[in-house]
Design an enzyme around this catalytic site. Structure first.
Site, short mmCIF file in Angstrom:
data_model
loop_
_atom_site.label_atom_id
_atom_site.label_comp_id
_atom_site.label_asym_id
_atom_site.label_seq_id
_atom_site.Cartn_x
_atom_site.Cartn_y
_atom_site.Cartn_z
CG HIS A 43 -1.98 1.05 1.18
ND1 HIS A 43 -3.22 0.89 1.77
CD2 HIS A 43 -2.00 2.30 0.65
CE1 HIS A 43 -3.93 1.99 1.59
NE2 HIS A 43 -3.20 2.86 0.92
CD GLU A 70 -4.49 -2.90 0.64
OE1 GLU A 70 -5.10 -3.94 0.97
OE2 GLU A 70 -4.04 -2.09 1.47
CG HIS A 192 -8.20 -2.31 8.84
ND1 HIS A 192 -7.32 -1.50 8.14
CD2 HIS A 192 -8.25 -1.80 10.09
CE1 HIS A 192 -6.89 -0.53 8.94
NE2 HIS A 192 -7.44 -0.71 10.13
#
Length: 240
Positions: A43, A70, A192
């Site tokens: 990410h 991401e 998450h």
């Protein structure tokens, strides 16, 4: 079987805290896939405080499992990176500039036209697209209207509820969202705050889950049990 994609941002954070190239992020990606992970997730953020854009290109050259990038597609630099690196999947996350970590999904109804346009750009480059959404049926329906291939369910709420011994209530909206996604022909990812305590329960109740992306918890566990053991322990949770 649900795939495990390991987010290696925290390995890059450790490297960047000291300078140099220890730990070697690219080597870590190779090792993690050899330890049994089904994919690698990164990410990159505009300030490159953990994963650097150069890391993405280096990892792409050597990766043999799935590669997932991401980020927020409102940053043209991110869009250009994804189109140049051509990962297997891009996950679109509505992070604000400077945000510490992701904390909400897209409002797929309000941003439908924008997401439709951006998703078309990536799909035209033959990159699978997943968009980060909260476990709300209406948001899943909105996601389907954008043309995305998958949704990634934002699981912080589930993890918090599970930790508070209210796991049945915590999992309920995720089951509903996942069932709706399945009916609409969308693939389903999740991520998450999933960890060794809550992962098995989550995957058992959504057995058609395609992929989980886990970074912080897995790397934290690796400090105690080692990286190879951590990857294998998370794989076992998915296989229960």
């Amino acid at each position: 079987m649900t795939k495990l994609s390991v987010n290696i941002n925290k390995i890059a954070t450790l490297r960047n805290s000291r300078g140099g190239n220890n730990p070697d992020v690219t080597k870590a990606a190779v090792d993690i896939q050899q330890f049994g992970a089904d994919g690698i997730t990164v990410h990159p953020r505009p300030d490159e405080r953990h994963i650097r854009y150069s890391d993405v290109y280096a990892i792409k050259k050597i990766i043999t499992t799935e590669f997932n990038i991401e980020g927020n597609c409102s940053e043209q630099k991110f869009v250009d990176l994804v189109l140049a690196a051509k990962p297997d999947q891009v996950t679109l996350v509505p992070d604000a500039l400077g945000q510490i970590t992701s904390d909400h999904g897209w409002n797929t109804i309000e941003h439908r036209d924008y997401l439709t346009k951006m998703i078309r750009i990536f799909k035209n480059a033959h990159i699978r697209v997943s968009i980060f959404v909260d476990p709300v049926v209406e948001m899943v329906e909105g996601a389907a209207a954008t043309g995305t291939d998958r949704v990634e369910l934002y699981t912080e709420g589930y993890a918090r509820g599970y930790a508070n011994s209210d796991k049945e209530k915590a999992i309920a909206p995720y089951i509903a969202a996942a069932e709706k996604a399945r009916k609409l022909g969308l693939g389903i990812n999740a991520g998450h705050d999933l960890d060794l305590h809550n992962l098995a329960y989550f995957s058992q109740h959504i057995p058609w889950l395609d992929e989980v992306s886990i970074g912080h918890a897995l790397i934290s566990d690796a400090l105690y049990v080692g990286l190879q053991n951590a990857v294998q322990l998370y794989k076992r949770q998915l296989n229960q």
